[in-house]
Design an enzyme around this catalytic site. Structure first.
Site, mmCIF file in Angstrom:
data_model
loop_
_atom_site.group_PDB
_atom_site.id
_atom_site.type_symbol
_atom_site.label_atom_id
_atom_site.label_comp_id
_atom_site.label_asym_id
_atom_site.label_seq_id
_atom_site.Cartn_x
_atom_site.Cartn_y
_atom_site.Cartn_z
ATOM 1 N N ASP A 105 0.842 -1.195 0.000
ATOM 2 C CA ASP A 105 0.000 0.000 0.000
ATOM 3 C C ASP A 105 0.880 1.249 0.000
ATOM 4 O OD1 ASP A 105 -2.256 1.835 0.701
ATOM 5 O OD2 ASP A 105 -3.315 -0.031 1.056
ATOM 6 N N HIS B 287 -3.874 6.067 3.257
ATOM 7 C CA HIS B 287 -4.508 4.831 2.791
ATOM 8 C C HIS B 287 -3.862 3.580 3.398
ATOM 9 C CE1 HIS B 287 -5.703 1.799 -0.279
ATOM 10 N NE2 HIS B 287 -6.729 2.590 -0.499
ATOM 11 N N SER C 282 -11.160 -0.823 -0.984
ATOM 12 C CA SER C 282 -9.868 -0.761 -0.290
ATOM 13 C C SER C 282 -10.029 -1.041 1.192
ATOM 14 C CB SER C 282 -9.265 0.638 -0.403
ATOM 15 O OG SER C 282 -8.533 0.780 -1.574
#
Ligand SMILES: *[C@@H]1O[C@H](CO)[C@@H](O)[C@H](O)[C@H]1NC(C)=O
Ligand SMILES: *[C@@H]1O[C@H](CO)[C@@H](O)[C@H](O)[C@H]1NC(C)=O
Ligand SMILES: *[C@@H]1O[C@H](CO)[C@@H](O)[C@H](O)[C@H]1NC(C)=O
Ligand SMILES: *[C@@H]1O[C@H](CO)[C@@H](O)[C@H](O)[C@H]1NC(C)=O
Ligand SMILES: *[C@@H]1O[C@H](CO)[C@@H](O)[C@H](O)[C@H]1NC(C)=O
Length: 766
Positions: free
Chosen positions: A141, A214, A544
């Site tokens: 990520d 994220h 996600s």
């Protein structure tokens, strides 16, 4: 894949920035592109001592300036480098070249979850903390923000034996950033920098540090430590913890502010395998090329052969059909549903009507009882003004007013910034057709209410019918036990499977809407440049977010059953997933307000407590997967590229996708052609499956429900008396011809005395 599209803006900004930056480089290199060169290791000429020498010689023979970005020695054999089109052409003619894959840019698919999933009550079957601490989740990520409490390692035992990973140092990141919770951290930037020029350290850290949020969100969702008193601006208060609270996290930063590149991803998957992770979580996607063209698929195959489960996001392309990514059958593909938690806000109008929206706004509330209300489409000088794109609102027409913007095109939080910049006092963000009644909450920069399509339409017709429309927006709140829940998120990518219609995808859904988890200290909750707020937890949405739920739950199952294969773990998660609510109604699709189908939810919504003890599993071996590729008519050379294994399909064998031992059924049926549409013609298809007992001795009987297709299961009853005993059955589908594009669905369940083993069936007429 996060649906906070603010990232898009960042990407655009950074690309613009980096292109000028890389322009000089670009000129020198005459439009070179990055390629992954897959070499046939076993065909190395005898004149070379080692493979790297051979790779270098092959590269030097076509280019004297090209440098290797990475060499690969696990998921494939070969290297990545930058070449001109001419150089690629000459390299293709060299001996031992299996394939040359052009670089692909992937994108991110952007705490109440444990309670919602039934994980709050420890049960006998739960793995102990020690067992759980043996499992390592690798997350590919944007890196991590290691200082947040979710990475606190208090009470964690020593790092598992066999861990071979590292804590790479770099900008704002040193070896003390890792601990017994965050046991590994690496970054992969060679391909990114080759493409876009050197990383600008004032903008992003060349290290495992997460400047985006994220990666911190996904890794803490999968395996963050429990943090009491977590919330975002007071919203969603409670204890935030990862699905596998006691498992370890290793982060592999492959996504940068300008995107994620395939050569970096390939290098990271190799390292994660070598380091010794048990689960790989990837909330990243990009297109659906074939199994021998997608490096994520190629890497996932290798990981699977090493006993590693790879869980990926299904994508945020919903509710459009065929919008799935990451569909390889050796990948667990995760769609998104809602939680039973909402963030309601009141929207009173001047006509006395009251509507409800959602919001995570935390600033100064609107104090005036009612403010002028305007539709953005009437306050702009461009034809698509209703979308509130950057600099499209006319300040004179919106100053001091509440502006109604339509969802779509740019990010939701960006629309808020546009309204604020033009002088608007508040925003009503209205869903259009494709989002239906799906309410995604964001930490907007001004008072905002996101409303469903019906409410949005009502507010717009009020604006049209009233010469002086007014409205206001109340204070947000957190509401629990919202029903019905879960519902399938509108954005969650949908089937049918665009690549192999005989495999049902997604595999299952998990929470992915308004999820609270850890966040970076380098960006505000909206991720927008001007957002100077800093939070330890943020609420975001996307597949996600659902993917790391399943990654963490896979780690949880692995801790309880270390001997289970990735296929057995996925089977347990799928056959115990629920497609219906307690009242027997099918899970709703928020995009339509109607019941959803297996093309939306796969096997259903994950139920981890049931998955701990599934009774039976559909297991697969590496040979089964190779047989699957044979059924797709792959040549030995394509199999070598897709799997990095040497395998020749047995020409005397009848390989059939219908016999591939998957826990769900997708049955593509042909529509009879010719005039009259073949009405009354029937076709018959037969599938075979094998169940392995992982529970107590039990006798199971089958039941099938199907409105449109005749389904015959043989035998109808299976008795298992020993652990790991295997039994096979066949399913014969006899269907009448239906118009092309028709679908129909059924459910098959094996019921024992203690266990229920369910599989969805999806028919599609092509
Ligand atoms: C690096 O390590 C030192 C201790 O050796 C620590 O004080 C410092 O905060 C660390 N820096 C970062 C950015 O983590
Ligand atoms: C506002 O926009 C709507 C739809 O775009 C249009 O029908 C209406 O006439 C506009 N009103 C004004 C006052 O311009
Ligand atoms: C539209 O309005 C914006 C904001 O007032 C202004 O910057 C822009 O120049 C205008 N464009 C046109 C084509 O009138
Ligand atoms: C499933 O198959 C794998 C690979 O053949 C094997 O190692 C494993 O023991 C089997 N059973 C389970 C329950 O995973
Ligand atoms: C594979 O080839 C066989 C024989 O030519 C054909 O019948 C079958 O449809 C092909 N399968 C696929 C998936 O293309």
């Amino acid at each position: 894949m996060k649906i906070m599209a603010f990232r898009l803006l960042q990407v655009v900004l950074l690309l613009l920035f980096s292109y000028t930056h890389a322009a000089v480089d670009e000129q020198n290199q005459q439009s070179k592109q990055t390629y992954i060169i897959h070499m046939d290791k076993s065909n190395m000429p005898l004149s070379f001592n080692d493979h790297f020498q051979w790779y270098a010689a092959s590269l030097n023979s076509v280019s004297d300036s090209a440098k290797m970005l990475y060499t690969y020695n696990n998921i494939i054999h070969g290297f990545s480098t930058r070449l001109t089109a001419e150089e690629v052409e000459s390299l293709e003619k060299q001996p031992g070249i299996l394939s040359i894959l052009p670089e692909v840019r992937y994108e991110l698919h952007t705490t109440r979850t444990p309670e919602f999933l039934g994980l709050e009550k420890p049960e006998v079957l739960f793995p102990t903390h020690e067992e759980a601490g043996e499992v390592i989740v690798g997350v590919l990520d944007t890196g991590v923000w290691p200082e947040i409490k979710s990475f606190d390692d208090t009470g964690m035992g020593p790092v598992p034996r066999g861990w071979k990973g590292a804590c790479m140092e770099g900008k704002n990141f040193n070896s003390s950033s890792c601990n017994s919770k965050l046991i590994g951290a690496r970054y992969f930037s060679e391909a990114y920098e080759a493409q876009l020029g050197p990383i600008v350290e004032t903008v992003e850290s060349k290290s495992p540090r997460d400047d985006d949020g994220h990666g911190t969100h996904t890794s803490t969702t999968a395996a963050g430590s429990a943090v009491e008193g977590a919330n975002l601006f007071g919203y969603a208060p409670g204890t935030a913890r990862g699905m596998a609270t006691h498992a370890r996290v290793a982060t592999y930063k492959v996504c940068w502010l300008g995107g994620c590149f395939s050569s970096d991803i390939a290098a990271a998957i190799e390292k994660a395998i070598d380091d010794g992770v048990h689960v790989i979580s990837m909330s990243i996607g990009g297109g659906t090329p074939d199994y021998d063209k997608d490096i994520v698929s190629i890497g996932a195959f290798k990981a699977m052969t090493q006993g590693i489960l790879i869980s990926c996001s299904a994508g945020n392309g919903g509710p459009i059909t065929y919008s799935l990514t990451n569909v390889a059958p050796w990948i667990t593909t995760v769609g998104a549903g809602t939680l039973d938690r909402d963030f309601p806000v009141n929207v009173p109008l001047g006509n006395g009507k009251h509507y409800t929206g959602v919001s995570l706004y935390n600033g100064k509330p609107l104090t005036d009882p009612l403010l002028p209300l305007v539709y953005a489409g009437n306050a702009s000088n461009v034809t698509y003004g209703h979308l509130c794109l950057s600099d499209t609102l006319v300040p004179k027409k919106v100053a001091g007013k509440i502006v109604v913007c339509d969802r779509g095109s740019n990010s939701r939080v960006e629309k808020g910034r546009v309204v604020k910049k033009a002088g608007g006092a508040g925003m009503i963000l209205a869903n259009t057709d494709s989002f239906g009644e799906e309410l995604v909450a964001d930490a907007h920069l001004l008072p905002t209410a996101a409303v469903g399509q019906k409410t949005g339409d009502a507010i717009k017709s009020y604006i049209l019918s009233d010469p002086n429309p007014t409205a206001t927006i109340g204070q947000g709140d957190t509401k629990l036990n919202v029903l019905p829940s879960p519902v399938v998120a509108a954005f969650s990518s949908r089937g049918p499977n665009p690549l192999t219609p005989g495999i049902l995808k997604p595999d299952l859904i998990a929470p992915g809407v308004n999820i609270l988890a850890g966040w970076t200290g380098a960006a505000g909750p909206t991720g927008l440049d001007g957002d100077t707020r800093r939070v330890s937890f943020n609420i975001v949405s996307g597949t996600s977010m659902s993917c790391p739920h399943v990654s963490g739950l896979a780690a949880f199952l692995k801790a309880a059953h270390p001997e289970w294969s990735p296929a057995a773990i996925r089977s347990a998660l799928m056959t115990t997933a629920y497609p219906k609510y307690m009242n027997g109604e099918t899970i709703l699709d928020v995009a339509t307000g109607k019941p959803s189908t297996p093309f939306d939810y796969g096997a259903g919504h994950v139920d981890p407590v049931a998955a701990l003890d599934p009774g039976l599993v559909y297991n697969t071996t590496v040979d089964d997967y190779l047989g699957f590729l044979c059924a797709l008519n792959y040549t030995s050379s394509r199999i070598k590229i897709a799997t990095n294994m040497r395998f020749t399909c047995d020409s005397s064998k009848n390989y059939n996708i219908g016999d591939f031992n998957y826990p769900s059924f997708a049955v593509p049926l042909e529509t009879a052609s010719g005039r009259g549409g073949g009405v009354g013609e029937t076709s018959t298809v037969k599938y075979t499956r094998t169940l392995t007992n992982v529970g107590t001795p039990e006798t199971y009987t089958v039941s099938v429900s199907s409105p449109d297709v005749k389904i015959l299961v043989e035998p109808k009853s299976l008795t298992f008396s020993e652990l790991y005993e295997k039994k096979s059955y066949t399913v014969t589908f006899t269907a009448n011809s239906m118009p092309s594009g028709s679908n129909s669905f059924a459910h098959l369940v094996w019921s024992g005395e203690k266990h229920q083993v369910g599989s969805p069936i999806a028919f599609s007429w092509t």
